[in-house]
Structure formats: structure tokens, C-alpha cells
Design a protein around this motif. Structure first.
Motif, PDB file in Angstrom:
ATOM      1  N   MET A 112       0.861  -1.183   0.000  1.00 40.83           N
ATOM      2  CA  MET A 112       0.000   0.000   0.000  1.00 40.83           C
ATOM      3  C   MET A 112       0.892   1.226   0.000  1.00 40.83           C
ATOM      4  SD  MET A 112      -2.782  -1.389   2.807  1.00 40.83           S
ATOM      5  CE  MET A 112      -3.834   0.062   2.754  1.00 40.83           C
ATOM      6  N   LEU A 113       0.586   2.173  -0.874  1.00 39.69           N
ATOM      7  CA  LEU A 113       1.326   3.427  -0.950  1.00 39.69           C
ATOM      8  C   LEU A 113       0.479   4.500  -0.285  1.00 39.69           C
ATOM      9  CD1 LEU A 113       3.807   4.988  -2.124  1.00 39.69           C
ATOM     10  CD2 LEU A 113       2.324   5.526  -4.075  1.00 39.69           C
ATOM     11  N   PHE A 114       0.953   5.013   0.851  1.00 42.14           N
ATOM     12  CA  PHE A 114       0.264   6.076   1.575  1.00 42.14           C
ATOM     13  C   PHE A 114       0.837   7.404   1.097  1.00 42.14           C
ATOM     14  CE2 PHE A 114      -0.113   2.351   4.268  1.00 42.14           C
ATOM     15  CZ  PHE A 114      -1.470   2.367   4.549  1.00 42.14           C
ATOM     16  N   THR A 115      -0.042   8.336   0.717  1.00 37.15           N
ATOM     17  CA  THR A 115       0.424   9.568   0.086  1.00 37.15           C
ATOM     18  C   THR A 115      -0.129  10.809   0.788  1.00 37.15           C
ATOM     19  OG1 THR A 115      -1.375   9.903  -1.511  1.00 37.15           O
ATOM     20  CG2 THR A 115       0.371   8.344  -2.120  1.00 37.15           C
ATOM     21  N   THR A 116       0.326  11.953   0.284  1.00 35.48           N
ATOM     22  CA  THR A 116      -0.042  13.246   0.857  1.00 35.48           C
ATOM     23  C   THR A 116      -1.236  13.902   0.178  1.00 35.48           C
ATOM     24  OG1 THR A 116       1.555  14.336  -0.585  1.00 35.48           O
ATOM     25  CG2 THR A 116       2.332  13.686   1.622  1.00 35.48           C
ATOM     26  N   GLY A 117      -1.875  13.222  -0.751  1.00 35.07           N
ATOM     27  CA  GLY A 117      -3.013  13.846  -1.432  1.00 35.07           C
ATOM     28  C   GLY A 117      -3.876  12.831  -2.135  1.00 35.07           C
ATOM     29  N   THR A 118      -5.036  13.272  -2.588  1.00 35.90           N
ATOM     30  CA  THR A 118      -5.954  12.387  -3.308  1.00 35.90           C
ATOM     31  C   THR A 118      -5.339  11.986  -4.643  1.00 35.90           C
ATOM     32  OG1 THR A 118      -7.821  13.457  -2.237  1.00 35.90           O
ATOM     33  CG2 THR A 118      -8.292  12.189  -4.219  1.00 35.90           C
ATOM     34  N   LEU A 119      -5.513  10.732  -5.011  1.00 37.96           N
ATOM     35  CA  LEU A 119      -4.903  10.193  -6.226  1.00 37.96           C
ATOM     36  C   LEU A 119      -5.895  10.210  -7.376  1.00 37.96           C
ATOM     37  CD1 LEU A 119      -3.004   7.224  -4.578  1.00 37.96           C
ATOM     38  CD2 LEU A 119      -2.219   9.555  -4.980  1.00 37.96           C
ATOM     39  N   LEU A 138      -6.901   2.215  -6.426  1.00 43.48           N
ATOM     40  CA  LEU A 138      -6.749   3.449  -5.655  1.00 43.48           C
ATOM     41  C   LEU A 138      -7.906   3.567  -4.680  1.00 43.48           C
ATOM     42  CD1 LEU A 138      -6.014   5.988  -8.548  1.00 43.48           C
ATOM     43  CD2 LEU A 138      -4.339   4.775  -7.140  1.00 43.48           C
ATOM     44  N   HIS A 139      -7.625   4.216  -3.567  1.00 45.83           N
ATOM     45  CA  HIS A 139      -8.669   4.518  -2.590  1.00 45.83           C
ATOM     46  C   HIS A 139      -8.278   5.833  -1.918  1.00 45.83           C
ATOM     47  CE1 HIS A 139     -11.849   3.771   0.332  1.00 45.83           C
ATOM     48  NE2 HIS A 139     -10.991   4.173   1.254  1.00 45.83           N
ATOM     49  N   GLY A 140      -8.883   6.937  -2.338  1.00 48.17           N
ATOM     50  CA  GLY A 140      -8.543   8.236  -1.754  1.00 48.17           C
ATOM     51  C   GLY A 140      -7.084   8.577  -1.990  1.00 48.17           C
ATOM     52  N   ALA A 141      -6.310   8.633  -0.907  1.00 47.59           N
ATOM     53  CA  ALA A 141      -4.889   8.975  -0.978  1.00 47.59           C
ATOM     54  C   ALA A 141      -3.994   7.732  -0.958  1.00 47.59           C
ATOM     55  CB  ALA A 141      -4.516   9.906   0.178  1.00 47.59           C
ATOM     56  N   THR A 142      -4.574   6.559  -1.137  1.00 48.10           N
ATOM     57  CA  THR A 142      -3.817   5.310  -1.052  1.00 48.10           C
ATOM     58  C   THR A 142      -3.856   4.566  -2.388  1.00 48.10           C
ATOM     59  OG1 THR A 142      -4.452   5.140   1.277  1.00 48.10           O
ATOM     60  CG2 THR A 142      -3.573   3.157   0.248  1.00 48.10           C
ATOM     61  N   ALA A 143      -2.693   4.076  -2.793  1.00 48.31           N
ATOM     62  CA  ALA A 143      -2.597   3.233  -3.997  1.00 48.31           C
ATOM     63  C   ALA A 143      -2.235   1.819  -3.559  1.00 48.31           C
ATOM     64  CB  ALA A 143      -1.534   3.769  -4.953  1.00 48.31           C
ATOM     65  N   TYR A 144      -2.712   0.844  -4.319  1.00 48.85           N
ATOM     66  CA  TYR A 144      -2.435  -0.561  -4.033  1.00 48.85           C
ATOM     67  C   TYR A 144      -1.532  -1.102  -5.124  1.00 48.85           C
ATOM     68  CZ  TYR A 144      -6.420   0.306  -1.047  1.00 48.85           C
ATOM     69  OH  TYR A 144      -7.263   0.853  -0.108  1.00 48.85           O
ATOM     70  N   LEU A 145      -0.411  -1.690  -4.710  1.00 48.21           N
ATOM     71  CA  LEU A 145       0.582  -2.179  -5.661  1.00 48.21           C
ATOM     72  C   LEU A 145       0.765  -3.691  -5.537  1.00 48.21           C
ATOM     73  CD1 LEU A 145       1.487   0.880  -4.866  1.00 48.21           C
ATOM     74  CD2 LEU A 145       3.502   0.258  -6.146  1.00 48.21           C
ATOM     75  N   HIS A 146       0.982  -4.295  -6.682  1.00 51.66           N
ATOM     76  CA  HIS A 146       1.291  -5.714  -6.779  1.00 51.66           C
ATOM     77  C   HIS A 146       2.716  -5.801  -7.324  1.00 51.66           C
ATOM     78  CE1 HIS A 146       0.607  -9.722  -9.059  1.00 51.66           C
ATOM     79  NE2 HIS A 146       0.991  -9.975  -7.829  1.00 51.66           N
ATOM     80  N   TYR A 147       3.617  -6.401  -6.556  1.00 54.02           N
ATOM     81  CA  TYR A 147       5.014  -6.569  -6.954  1.00 54.02           C
ATOM     82  C   TYR A 147       5.267  -8.002  -7.384  1.00 54.02           C
ATOM     83  CZ  TYR A 147       6.311  -2.242  -4.499  1.00 54.02           C
ATOM     84  OH  TYR A 147       6.436  -0.934  -4.095  1.00 54.02           O
ATOM     85  N   ARG A 148       6.193  -8.183  -8.338  1.00 54.23           N
ATOM     86  CA  ARG A 148       6.606  -9.522  -8.781  1.00 54.23           C
ATOM     87  C   ARG A 148       8.117  -9.546  -8.967  1.00 54.23           C
ATOM     88  NH1 ARG A 148       3.166  -7.522 -11.963  1.00 54.23           N
ATOM     89  NH2 ARG A 148       1.043  -8.202 -12.182  1.00 54.23           N
ATOM     90  N   VAL A 149       8.702 -10.678  -8.674  1.00 51.21           N
ATOM     91  CA  VAL A 149      10.094 -10.908  -9.036  1.00 51.21           C
ATOM     92  C   VAL A 149      10.077 -11.336 -10.504  1.00 51.21           C
ATOM     93  CG1 VAL A 149      12.130 -12.326  -8.638  1.00 51.21           C
ATOM     94  CG2 VAL A 149      10.744 -11.553  -6.700  1.00 51.21           C
TER      95      VAL A 149
END
Length: 187
Positions: A112-119, A138-149
Motif C-alpha cells: 500500500m502506498l500512503f500519500t499526501t493527497g488524493t490520487l 486506488l482509494h482516496g490517498a492510497t494506492a495498491y501495488l502488486h510486486y513480482r520478481v
């Protein structure tokens, strides 16, 4: 905590990496000196909890600016801070799309990427050059990331690219760590 106060979670970016040392005891002392005490922290990656009156909009931005100014003066470098209420963190955690994806495989991570503003969703899609990460929601000021090797390589850090794309500052936490942060803040 008095009846007119709520719990905030401050997510500090890039602390205790690359020579950017921030001792948690000193971080708590600096927050306490701002009148945000007694503050608490969870692990050394820059997660702090404190009580303060509920704020929004310009007042929330002013509180975040006070924290960032104090930390820069105390530690000698800029420390971008994403400031959420505990309720907002819980809401963002509950809104995460990861459950629909099933448990992460050994070569995957959910973050989860917590940010300083609405995305702004119009900047999506955002995907790493090798497909090693992608923003999946996305949810408000939060982005959801999926990482892979990919091809045996761990994913690079997408935060600078995402900050530029969204016009915010931010910091990531693994999804399973956010669950622990919530539990620690509730104590």
C-alpha cells in the motif's frame, strides 16, 4: 487521549535507509515536543501514532507541514510524511483489492502506498518497465501495488515515479505490515 482527540498515523518516507537515520525514541520525543504526545512508534521504518484534534483540508496540511518542518530541523534532512487518521488507515486496509487476488505467491508482494493527497485515477495504468510492479487500485490517498520478481530480479522502487505521476509524496508499506500497524496503533 481526551474525548476531542483521535489517533493519527504518520507514515514517514525513506527513514533508516541510505544513511537517513531516524531513531524511534528521538522521533517520539520530537512529536511529543510538538504537543502530539504521548506518541508511539512501530518498527524502525517510520510509523508513528499520536493523538490530536480531528483535522481535514488546510488544517491537516498545516499539521503535516509542522511535523515535516520539525523532523527536518531535528534530523537534518527532509522527511515527507503521509498523515492519516487511524480510521482512514483501517478503511484503506479494508478496501484493498488483494483478497480477490488470493494469497501472494512466493515471488509476489502486496503493498500500500500512503500519500499526501488524493490520487487521480486518470493517470492509471502505472506499471513498471519490466512488469515487476503495477498499481492495481486506488482509494482516496492510497494506492495498491502488486510486486513480482521478474527474471530473478527484485522489483525496483516505484515510489519516485508514482509521486511524479500523481503529484504527491508517498511511502509504501507491505499489506501484511499495515495490519500490524493498525493493531499497534489500537493498543
Amino acid at each position: 487521549m481526551s474525548a476531542d482527540q483521535i489517533t493519527y498515523v504518520a507514515f514517514l518516507r525513506a527513514v533508516n535507509v541510505g544513511g537517513r537515520k531516524v531513531e524511534m525514541a528521538r522521533l517520539r520525543a520530537e512529536l511529543d515536543e510538538l504537543g502530539l504526545g504521548p506518541s508511539r512508534t512501530y518498527i524502525a521504518s517510520g510509523n508513528a501514532f499520536f493523538a490530536a484534534p480531528r483535522t481535514s483540508g488546510a488544517k491537516r496540511a498545516a499539521l503535516r507541514a509542522r511535523i515535516e518542518e520539525r523532523l527536518q530541523a531535528a534530523f537534518g534532512f527532509e522527511i515527507p510524511t503521509a498523515l492519516y487518521t487511524l480510521d482512514e488507515v483501517e478503511e484503506a486496509y479494508a478496501a484493498a483489492p488483494f483478497a480477490a487476488m488470493g494469497p501472494a505467491a512466493s515471488h509476489e508482494r502486496y503493498s500500500m502506498l500512503f500519500t499526501t493527497g488524493t490520487l487521480d485515477p486518470s493517470v492509471l495504468p502505472q506499471v513498471g518497465a519490466r512488469g515487476e510492479w503495477e498499481v492495481i487500485g486506488l482509494h482516496g490517498a492510497t494506492a495498491y501495488l502488486h510486486y513480482r520478481v521478474v527474471e530473478g530480479r527484485a522489483p525496483g522502487n516505484p515510489v519516485p515515479r508514482l509521486e511524479k505521476a500523481f503529484g504527491v509524496q508517498g511511502t509504501g508499506r507491505f499489506h501484511h505490515t499495515v495490519e500490524k500497524i493498525i493493531a499497534a496503533a489500537r493498543k
